[in-house]
Structures are given as structure tokens and as C-alpha cells.
Design a protein around this motif. Sequence first.
Motif, PDB file in Angstrom:
ATOM      1  N   GLN A 191      41.727  20.019 -24.515  1.00  0.00           N
ATOM      2  CA  GLN A 191      42.477  19.704 -25.492  1.00  0.00           C
ATOM      3  C   GLN A 191      43.761  20.068 -25.318  1.00  0.00           C
ATOM      4  O   GLN A 191      44.178  20.637 -24.067  1.00  0.00           O
ATOM      5  CB  GLN A 191      42.278  20.850 -26.831  1.00  0.00           C
ATOM      6  CG  GLN A 191      41.030  20.527 -27.575  1.00  0.00           C
ATOM      7  CD  GLN A 191      40.710  21.505 -28.349  1.00  0.00           C
ATOM      8  OE1 GLN A 191      40.927  22.967 -28.387  1.00  0.00           O
ATOM      9  NE2 GLN A 191      40.302  21.055 -29.497  1.00  0.00           N
ATOM     10  N   PRO A 192      44.888  19.516 -26.011  1.00  0.00           N
ATOM     11  CA  PRO A 192      46.305  19.849 -25.605  1.00  0.00           C
ATOM     12  C   PRO A 192      46.513  21.100 -25.472  1.00  0.00           C
ATOM     13  O   PRO A 192      46.143  22.020 -26.060  1.00  0.00           O
ATOM     14  CB  PRO A 192      47.023  19.336 -26.750  1.00  0.00           C
ATOM     15  CG  PRO A 192      46.325  18.179 -27.370  1.00  0.00           C
ATOM     16  CD  PRO A 192      44.789  18.705 -27.139  1.00  0.00           C
ATOM     17  N   THR A 238      49.008  23.446 -26.340  1.00  0.00           N
ATOM     18  CA  THR A 238      49.186  24.155 -27.425  1.00  0.00           C
ATOM     19  C   THR A 238      48.153  24.426 -28.209  1.00  0.00           C
ATOM     20  O   THR A 238      47.995  25.431 -29.105  1.00  0.00           O
ATOM     21  CB  THR A 238      50.323  23.137 -28.492  1.00  0.00           C
ATOM     22  OG1 THR A 238      49.840  21.844 -28.734  1.00  0.00           O
ATOM     23  CG2 THR A 238      51.453  23.222 -27.646  1.00  0.00           C
ATOM     24  N   SER A 253      54.811  26.974 -22.953  1.00  0.00           N
ATOM     25  CA  SER A 253      53.391  27.115 -23.550  1.00  0.00           C
ATOM     26  C   SER A 253      52.940  28.528 -23.749  1.00  0.00           C
ATOM     27  O   SER A 253      52.381  28.927 -24.772  1.00  0.00           O
ATOM     28  CB  SER A 253      52.334  26.299 -22.907  1.00  0.00           C
ATOM     29  OG  SER A 253      52.925  24.886 -22.885  1.00  0.00           O
ATOM     30  N   GLN A 284      55.276  16.580 -20.018  1.00  0.00           N
ATOM     31  CA  GLN A 284      55.140  17.299 -21.408  1.00  0.00           C
ATOM     32  C   GLN A 284      54.027  18.256 -21.364  1.00  0.00           C
ATOM     33  O   GLN A 284      52.719  18.022 -21.350  1.00  0.00           O
ATOM     34  CB  GLN A 284      54.634  16.098 -22.386  1.00  0.00           C
ATOM     35  CG  GLN A 284      55.607  15.078 -22.753  1.00  0.00           C
ATOM     36  CD  GLN A 284      56.894  15.753 -23.637  1.00  0.00           C
ATOM     37  OE1 GLN A 284      56.750  16.502 -24.323  1.00  0.00           O
ATOM     38  NE2 GLN A 284      58.251  14.919 -23.292  1.00  0.00           N
ATOM     39  N   THR A 334      53.466  21.088 -22.936  1.00  0.00           N
ATOM     40  CA  THR A 334      52.508  21.477 -24.176  1.00  0.00           C
ATOM     41  C   THR A 334      51.544  20.260 -24.605  1.00  0.00           C
ATOM     42  O   THR A 334      50.756  20.869 -25.337  1.00  0.00           O
ATOM     43  CB  THR A 334      53.524  21.518 -25.384  1.00  0.00           C
ATOM     44  OG1 THR A 334      54.251  20.430 -25.685  1.00  0.00           O
ATOM     45  CG2 THR A 334      54.618  22.954 -24.691  1.00  0.00           C
ATOM     46  N   ARG A 335      51.697  19.236 -24.052  1.00  0.00           N
ATOM     47  CA  ARG A 335      50.534  18.231 -24.627  1.00  0.00           C
ATOM     48  C   ARG A 335      49.663  18.011 -23.441  1.00  0.00           C
ATOM     49  O   ARG A 335      48.720  17.132 -23.721  1.00  0.00           O
ATOM     50  CB  ARG A 335      50.954  16.938 -24.927  1.00  0.00           C
ATOM     51  CG  ARG A 335      52.231  16.945 -26.081  1.00  0.00           C
ATOM     52  CD  ARG A 335      52.919  15.571 -26.195  1.00  0.00           C
ATOM     53  NE  ARG A 335      54.042  15.986 -27.048  1.00  0.00           N
ATOM     54  CZ  ARG A 335      55.377  14.934 -27.205  1.00  0.00           C
ATOM     55  NH1 ARG A 335      54.817  13.852 -27.117  1.00  0.00           N
ATOM     56  NH2 ARG A 335      56.068  15.146 -28.246  1.00  0.00           N
ATOM     57  N   SER A 336      49.872  18.811 -22.344  1.00  0.00           N
ATOM     58  CA  SER A 336      48.872  18.400 -21.186  1.00  0.00           C
ATOM     59  C   SER A 336      47.563  19.087 -21.449  1.00  0.00           C
ATOM     60  O   SER A 336      47.123  19.747 -22.003  1.00  0.00           O
ATOM     61  CB  SER A 336      49.195  19.095 -20.175  1.00  0.00           C
ATOM     62  OG  SER A 336      50.580  18.518 -19.488  1.00  0.00           O
TER      63      SER A 336
END
Length: 309
Positions: free
Chosen positions: A100-101, A103, A130, A266, A268-270
Motif C-alpha cells: 500500500q502507499p 502513508t 513519512s 513521491q 509518501t506514495r511509494s
Amino acid sequence: MDPEYAPVQGRKRPQRSQRTHREVADELRARIRSGELRPGQRMPTQAKLADEFGVERAAVRQALRILQSEQLLTNVAKGAPATVAGRPGGAPTGPGGPPQPTTAALAPRIAAAFEAEHVEIDAVCLTATSLTLAIGEPLRRIHAGRMKPAKVDVRVLLPGRNVDLAFPVAVGDPDDDRGGNRHDDRGDDPVHERWLSMRNAQRQVLRHNLRATHGIDVRVSFRALPFTPPMKLYLLNGVEAFFAYYTPSRSEAQIGQENIRTYDVQGTRSALFAFEQGAGTRDSAFVTQSRLWFDALWETISSELRLTG
């Protein structure tokens, strides 16, 4: 007996003398996932669960809080028995679930890690954004008196101030063998200076927030890497590892009055991949090797991280 409170019929107390809170959480999670414990159903009391699993009530509380952090239970902190969440079929955020991302995946696992008496968090990352966001929830619980670990140790590896970063960088002439960065002088590089300002700000916030705890023995340490990490890694209490790639892409940043084309990531979206000690040979090996890798970086090629040096 009220069926709302009834444990699964026919279960006997385990023959083993003691289970860990993680094993209790794993068993209860399996019951929820299978539908054995239904949405809206109240869990057995902590006393009944402790008797069933042959553990202390403190272990049961830790297990229930882990499941609450995964959004499988509600009302864990209240006097009445916990309740199975209304939508327990969602994807799990811990090991065994799909990536999941960052965050979404990191925060509940860090909250669960703070249930331990001695919390240990190691991180390799680009700015620590993060990590700073994820650690907010357990800190709120500490301030509210809902949890209080005895000791917290956090170690963070970040790129050094003068590293020629692979990202973020301004997009330069593709024929320029200096790479994407169009500035030779670090002091004349607005993209690098923006990253440095963010790195330093996150470092200060993380240190301040963790040290503003209620009588907990807290140690927060930072060291500088001599390279750009191509991935982020989080190690929680020595038993969980979370890994994500930093994937560069073209973007545009407004810095001051200038719009600058950049190669950036990005973080926080990894997509974050989870591994747990004891979840299988490959998972255990990944956690072990990740810990060895982190310790080697910390003890050898990293250096003291300074805000101005």
C-alpha cells in the motif's frame, strides 16, 4: 451466555504455557478474516481471551491494539469489550497484505510497534517526511495516556548535506555528462536547497515531537549517508521491515518565482512492502539482512548529521 460475547465454541486453552501478543493477534485476525468473528460482533472480554490463550491480560491488550491499528477492531481503549469493525474485509496493512502507499501502510504498523515496552525504529529515507507523519498517532496516544512505552530508540539515516543527489535535481541538458543537475555549486542550486530545507525541518520536528514525551526514556539519533538512497527502509522493533522504491519521474516545482523542471520522487506514495520475522524463510531472511545492512551503514560509512555542516 450472550452470543455477542461468546468465544468460538469448542476451543480449548492452548497446551503451550505462553503465547506472544503477536501470536494472539494473528489468531484473532484469522478469525475475523474468516468470518468466524463477524462485523459488529463484540469480542470476548480480555479476561476470557487471556484464559483461552493462556497469557496475561497485558498481552491480550497489546494484541487488540494491533488489530485496532489495522482497522479490524474498534473501542479497544474503552471499558466494554472491543467490537469487530464494520468492514473487516479490507486489505490488511501488516505483513502478508498487499503493498500500500507509505502513508496508509506505515502509520498503523508504527502505532502497533509503540505497544512494546522498548520501541526501536530504524529508518533509511530521503527526508523523513513519512516517518514524521506516521509517528504522530502513537504520540497522540502517549499524550492522552493510552500508552506509555518505557523506552524509545529511533535511528535515522539521511543523505548528507553535500551529497550530489540523484534526485531531486533540476532537469538539465541530456548531453551534459554532469547528469540532470544543472548547477555545479551546491549553494546555487535551488532544488537542492529546497530538499535540504525539508530534510532539516523534518529532522527538527521528529526530534522535538519524540522528546516531548511524558517521562519516557527517548533517544533520537541521525547520521548522514554519502549517497542518495534508491529506496526507503523502516525496521520496527527488530521484527518487521518495510521497503519501498524511490521511483524518479519528471515534475515541475515552483521555487521562489521560478518554475523548474525536475526529476523527483513521491516518497509518501511509494508502495510499501512488508516483511516479518517468523512469517517464513524469505521474510525472516529479509528482516535479518536489512538489520545487518542498516547497522553496517550506521557504523561505517555514515557520519554525524548536522543542520549547518
